[in-house]
Design an enzyme around this catalytic site. Structure first.
Site, short mmCIF file in Angstrom:
data_model
loop_
_atom_site.label_atom_id
_atom_site.label_comp_id
_atom_site.label_asym_id
_atom_site.label_seq_id
_atom_site.Cartn_x
_atom_site.Cartn_y
_atom_site.Cartn_z
N GLU A 120 3.27 10.39 7.54
CA GLU A 120 2.10 11.17 7.08
C GLU A 120 1.46 11.92 8.24
N PHE A 137 0.40 24.68 17.33
CA PHE A 137 1.65 24.72 16.56
C PHE A 137 2.25 26.12 16.51
N ARG A 158 0.84 -1.22 0.00
CA ARG A 158 0.00 0.00 0.00
C ARG A 158 0.86 1.25 0.00
N SER A 159 1.95 1.24 0.75
CA SER A 159 2.85 2.41 0.78
C SER A 159 3.38 2.70 -0.62
N ASN A 208 -2.99 15.03 2.12
CA ASN A 208 -4.41 14.70 2.34
C ASN A 208 -4.81 13.48 1.52
P1 TGC Z 1 1.00 26.29 8.38
O1 TGC Z 1 2.45 26.61 8.18
O2 TGC Z 1 0.15 27.16 9.20
O3 TGC Z 1 0.24 26.10 6.97
C1 TGC Z 1 0.88 26.02 5.81
C2 TGC Z 1 -0.16 26.06 4.71
O4 TGC Z 1 -0.60 24.72 4.48
C3 TGC Z 1 -2.03 24.67 4.62
N1 TGC Z 1 -2.37 23.35 5.15
C4 TGC Z 1 -2.99 22.41 4.45
N2 TGC Z 1 -3.48 22.42 3.20
C5 TGC Z 1 -4.07 21.32 2.77
N3 TGC Z 1 -4.17 20.21 3.52
C6 TGC Z 1 -3.68 20.15 4.77
N4 TGC Z 1 -3.78 19.02 5.48
C7 TGC Z 1 -3.06 21.28 5.29
N5 TGC Z 1 -2.46 21.57 6.46
C8 TGC Z 1 -2.04 22.84 6.36
C9 TGC Z 1 -2.38 25.82 5.53
O5 TGC Z 1 -3.72 26.19 5.36
C10 TGC Z 1 -1.42 26.86 5.03
O6 TGC Z 1 -1.90 27.32 3.77
P2 TGC Z 1 -1.67 28.85 3.31
O7 TGC Z 1 -2.31 28.92 1.97
O8 TGC Z 1 -2.33 29.67 4.36
O9 TGC Z 1 -0.18 29.03 3.28
O10 TGC Z 1 1.00 24.88 8.89
P3 TGC Z 1 -0.15 24.22 9.71
O11 TGC Z 1 -0.10 24.73 11.11
O12 TGC Z 1 -1.45 24.31 8.99
O13 TGC Z 1 0.37 22.72 9.66
C11 TGC Z 1 1.21 22.27 10.63
C12 TGC Z 1 1.23 20.75 10.57
C13 TGC Z 1 2.04 20.25 11.75
C14 TGC Z 1 -0.19 20.21 10.68
C15 TGC Z 1 1.83 20.31 9.23
O14 TGC Z 1 3.10 20.85 9.12
C16 TGC Z 1 1.88 18.80 9.11
O15 TGC Z 1 0.95 18.16 8.63
N6 TGC Z 1 3.02 18.15 9.56
C17 TGC Z 1 3.22 16.74 9.40
C18 TGC Z 1 4.19 16.49 8.28
C19 TGC Z 1 3.89 15.21 7.57
O16 TGC Z 1 2.81 14.66 7.61
N7 TGC Z 1 4.85 14.75 6.79
C20 TGC Z 1 4.65 13.61 5.96
C21 TGC Z 1 5.79 13.43 4.99
S1 TGC Z 1 5.40 12.38 3.61
C22 TGC Z 1 5.28 10.85 4.29
O17 TGC Z 1 5.35 10.62 5.44
C23 TGC Z 1 5.06 9.78 3.32
S2 TGC Z 1 4.95 8.20 3.99
C24 TGC Z 1 4.25 7.49 2.66
C25 TGC Z 1 4.15 6.03 2.67
O18 TGC Z 1 5.17 5.32 2.65
O19 TGC Z 1 2.98 5.56 2.62
P1 FAD Z 2 9.63 14.23 14.82
O1 FAD Z 2 8.86 15.24 14.08
O2 FAD Z 2 10.99 14.59 15.29
O3 FAD Z 2 8.77 13.76 16.08
C1 FAD Z 2 9.32 13.07 17.20
C2 FAD Z 2 8.25 12.99 18.28
O4 FAD Z 2 7.89 14.33 18.69
C3 FAD Z 2 6.96 12.35 17.75
O5 FAD Z 2 6.37 11.58 18.76
C4 FAD Z 2 6.07 13.56 17.48
O6 FAD Z 2 4.68 13.26 17.55
C5 FAD Z 2 6.50 14.51 18.57
N1 FAD Z 2 6.21 15.90 18.24
C6 FAD Z 2 6.71 16.65 17.22
N2 FAD Z 2 6.16 17.87 17.21
C7 FAD Z 2 5.28 17.91 18.25
C8 FAD Z 2 4.38 18.87 18.74
N3 FAD Z 2 4.25 20.08 18.19
N4 FAD Z 2 3.64 18.56 19.83
C9 FAD Z 2 3.73 17.34 20.41
N5 FAD Z 2 4.55 16.38 19.97
C10 FAD Z 2 5.32 16.66 18.90
N6 FAD Z 2 8.67 11.37 4.59
C11 FAD Z 2 8.64 11.83 3.29
O7 FAD Z 2 8.77 13.02 3.04
N7 FAD Z 2 8.45 10.97 2.26
C12 FAD Z 2 8.31 9.64 2.44
O8 FAD Z 2 8.13 8.89 1.46
C13 FAD Z 2 8.35 9.12 3.78
N8 FAD Z 2 8.27 7.78 4.00
C14 FAD Z 2 8.45 7.30 5.28
C15 FAD Z 2 8.52 5.92 5.48
C16 FAD Z 2 8.75 5.43 6.76
C17 FAD Z 2 8.87 3.95 6.96
C18 FAD Z 2 8.88 6.32 7.85
C19 FAD Z 2 9.11 5.79 9.24
C20 FAD Z 2 8.81 7.67 7.65
C21 FAD Z 2 8.60 8.19 6.36
N9 FAD Z 2 8.60 9.57 6.12
C22 FAD Z 2 8.55 10.04 4.83
C23 FAD Z 2 8.88 10.50 7.20
C24 FAD Z 2 7.70 10.74 8.14
O9 FAD Z 2 6.72 11.51 7.54
C25 FAD Z 2 8.26 11.38 9.41
O10 FAD Z 2 8.98 10.37 10.11
C26 FAD Z 2 7.17 11.96 10.29
O11 FAD Z 2 6.57 13.08 9.67
C27 FAD Z 2 7.70 12.36 11.69
O12 FAD Z 2 8.86 13.11 11.58
P2 FAD Z 2 10.15 12.71 12.48
O13 FAD Z 2 10.42 11.27 12.25
O14 FAD Z 2 11.22 13.68 12.15
O15 FAD Z 2 9.70 12.87 13.98
#
Ligand code: TGC
Ligand code: FAD
Length: 394
Positions: A373, A393, A95-96, A250
């Site tokens: 995610e 945040f 799925r990933s 999303n």
């Molecule tokens: P902020 O800096 O205030 O907002 C930035 C802009 O983004 C907009 N926004 C969104 N838009 C659409 N969908 C969402 N879910 C959105 N969340 C925020 C927001 O409205 C703003 O827009 P604009 O036009 O005003 O500039 O940031 P925030 O406070 O809204 O968000 C903070 C936070 C912590 C929620 C966000 O940074 C976040 O979601 N952090 C988590 C990062 C994350 O999920 N990383 C994933 C990396 S990819 C991955 O993990 C792939 S794994 C895949 C796999 O193997 O399956």
């Molecule tokens: P951190 O952000 O350092 O978090 C560490 C701890 O602190 C967590 O428990 C977290 O919840 C907590 N924390 C952080 N901020 C706060 C807060 N404000 N309040 C309270 N607690 C907080 N990323 C990509 O871009 N692309 C990919 O394809 C991708 N694939 C991945 C595949 C795997 C197997 C894994 C494990 C990760 C992948 N990621 C990818 C990265 C993933 O999205 C990040 O690991 C995730 O977003 C968390 O970031 P971090 O690991 O740096 O942890």
């Protein structure tokens, strides 16, 4: 003939699907039974992702399946979710792969790219002939991607990218990377932009991340960009600021909402089968009240998760799905799947810790789902902000 009551679908949720959705789900379930389940234990143990699955997933129309045109199947988001549920019932790595390819990379190109970029990548990616990865996270910028340090600077008509990305799924097998980088040239406050970087570009390296105990059958890499030069046409013109990558998330998070329900279902099924065949104290362990309590708890979590997923899929299809609703689904379904996996593992006793059964493999994989995610904490705070109006945040 199906048992009545159906122990795998006590609520009769099947009746909420239409005929096309059921047929598609069943065909993905058969694919998983034929191509994933027989070998997944070995792939997990050997930390191997069988890259040939890409073309097979492509030929089933599962890559970028909810996108329109360019060789994509153009199904509903709900159908895409149901496919994710079946793929993840096999293993989260499959799925990933499909999520990153379809929801992160193809979606980014489809939504933000030029016609030339779409023609160059989408048909090949839909067929599984080209593979993509999505580079947002960095070693020091995970939950807070706004803190990224990777930069893109203009040099003549080109862009030059420097920095690194961490934890990137598909990194080592990708033909193209969507790289999100900080620019200071375009005038947006955050200045984050997306770039399509061919992985054979000079200065680009993908280093495998070893010793993972979760998602072992998935390729996870560090990407290093050392003066990588790409032409102006590599930038995704319609993505501006952090909202660009977050909108892609999303899409992929909805796949996880469904997928987690699939992993949970697989664990529950395994536990139910075990409990009704394993005998101790002269009777099936499923006859003991304590084990029945566990089975019912699992059943309730699985079916609740399936309902949440289906509801969010339908909202997405009618255009009313909000990001915080996706956060609700991801938080709920992944946490419940973890509970189900841990409970199922206990029902299986010593056998539960082996790869002969799927349960501990799923439990380990789910530790990644609860982190990537957006961690459970991040989604809790998104929901906390939605209900209180107060931003944790900021
Ligand atoms: P902020 O800096 O205030 O907002 C930035 C802009 O983004 C907009 N926004 C969104 N838009 C659409 N969908 C969402 N879910 C959105 N969340 C925020 C927001 O409205 C703003 O827009 P604009 O036009 O005003 O500039 O940031 P925030 O406070 O809204 O968000 C903070 C936070 C912590 C929620 C966000 O940074 C976040 O979601 N952090 C988590 C990062 C994350 O999920 N990383 C994933 C990396 S990819 C991955 O993990 C792939 S794994 C895949 C796999 O193997 O399956
Ligand atoms: P951190 O952000 O350092 O978090 C560490 C701890 O602190 C967590 O428990 C977290 O919840 C907590 N924390 C952080 N901020 C706060 C807060 N404000 N309040 C309270 N607690 C907080 N990323 C990509 O871009 N692309 C990919 O394809 C991708 N694939 C991945 C595949 C795997 C197997 C894994 C494990 C990760 C992948 N990621 C990818 C990265 C993933 O999205 C990040 O690991 C995730 O977003 C968390 O970031 P971090 O690991 O740096 O942890």
């Amino acid at each position: 003939m199906a048992r009545e009551p159906d122990p795998y679908d006590l609520l009769g949720l099947d009746s909420l699907l239409d005929e096309t959705e059921r047929m598609m789900r069943d065909s993905v379930r058969r694919f998983v039974a034929d191509r994933v389940l027989p070998d997944i234990g070995r792939w997990f143990e050997e930390a191997h992702f069988p890259v040939e699955l890409a073309k097979e997933l492509g030929s089933l129309g599962l890559l970028g399946m909810h996108l329109e045109g360019y060789g994509c199947a153009g199904t509903s988001a709900t159908a895409y979710g149901l496919a994710c549920q079946e793929l993840e019932a096999g293993d989260s790595s499959v799925r990933s792969f499909a999520s990153v390819q379809g929801s992160l990379v193809m979606y980014a190109i489809h939504r933000y790219g030029t016609e030339e970029q779409k023609q160059a990548w989408l048909p090949a990616m839909a067929a599984g002939e080209a593979i993509g990865c999505f580079g947002l996270t960095e070693a020091d910028a995970g939950s807070d991607p706004a803190g990224m340090r990777t930069t893109a600077r203009r040099d003549g008509d080109d862009w030059v990218l420097d920095g690194s990305k961490m934890w990137i799924t598909n990194g080592g097998i990708a033909d193209v990377a969507v790289v999100w980088a900080q620019t200071d040239e375009i005038g947006d406050p955050t200045g984050i932009r997306g770039f399509l970087v061919p992985t054979d570009a000079s200065g680009f390296t993908a280093n495998p991340i070893h010793q993972k105990l979760s998602l072992r059958a998935s390729v996870t890499s560090e990407l290093v960009l050392d003066g990588v030069r790409v032409p102006a046409g590599a930038q995704l013109p319609a993505a501006e600021g952090l909202a660009g990558p977050l909108r892609c998330l999303n899409e992929a998070r909805l796949g996880i909402v469904f997928g987690a329900a699939g992993a949970a279902r697989a664990c529950y099924e395994s536990a139910l089968e075990y409990a009704t065949t394993r005998e101790q104290f002269g009777r099936q362990i499923g006859g003991f009240q304590l084990q029945q309590g566990k089975l019912v708890d699992m059943l309730q979590r699985v079916q609740r998760s399936q309902l949440v997923a289906l509801h969010l899929g339908r909202r997405k299809d009618e255009g009313t799905l909000r990001p915080e609703q996706v956060s609700f689904g991801k938080l709920h379904n992944v946490n419940d799947a973890l509970e189900v996996a841990r409970t199922a593992r206990q029902v299986l006793g010593g056998n539960g810790i082996t790869l002969e059964y799927p349960v501990m493999r799923h439990a380990n994989n789910l530790e990644s789902l609860v982190t990537y995610e957006g961690t459970a904490d991040v989604h809790t705070l998104v929901l906390g902000r939605a209900v209180t109006g107060l931003n944790a945040f900021a």
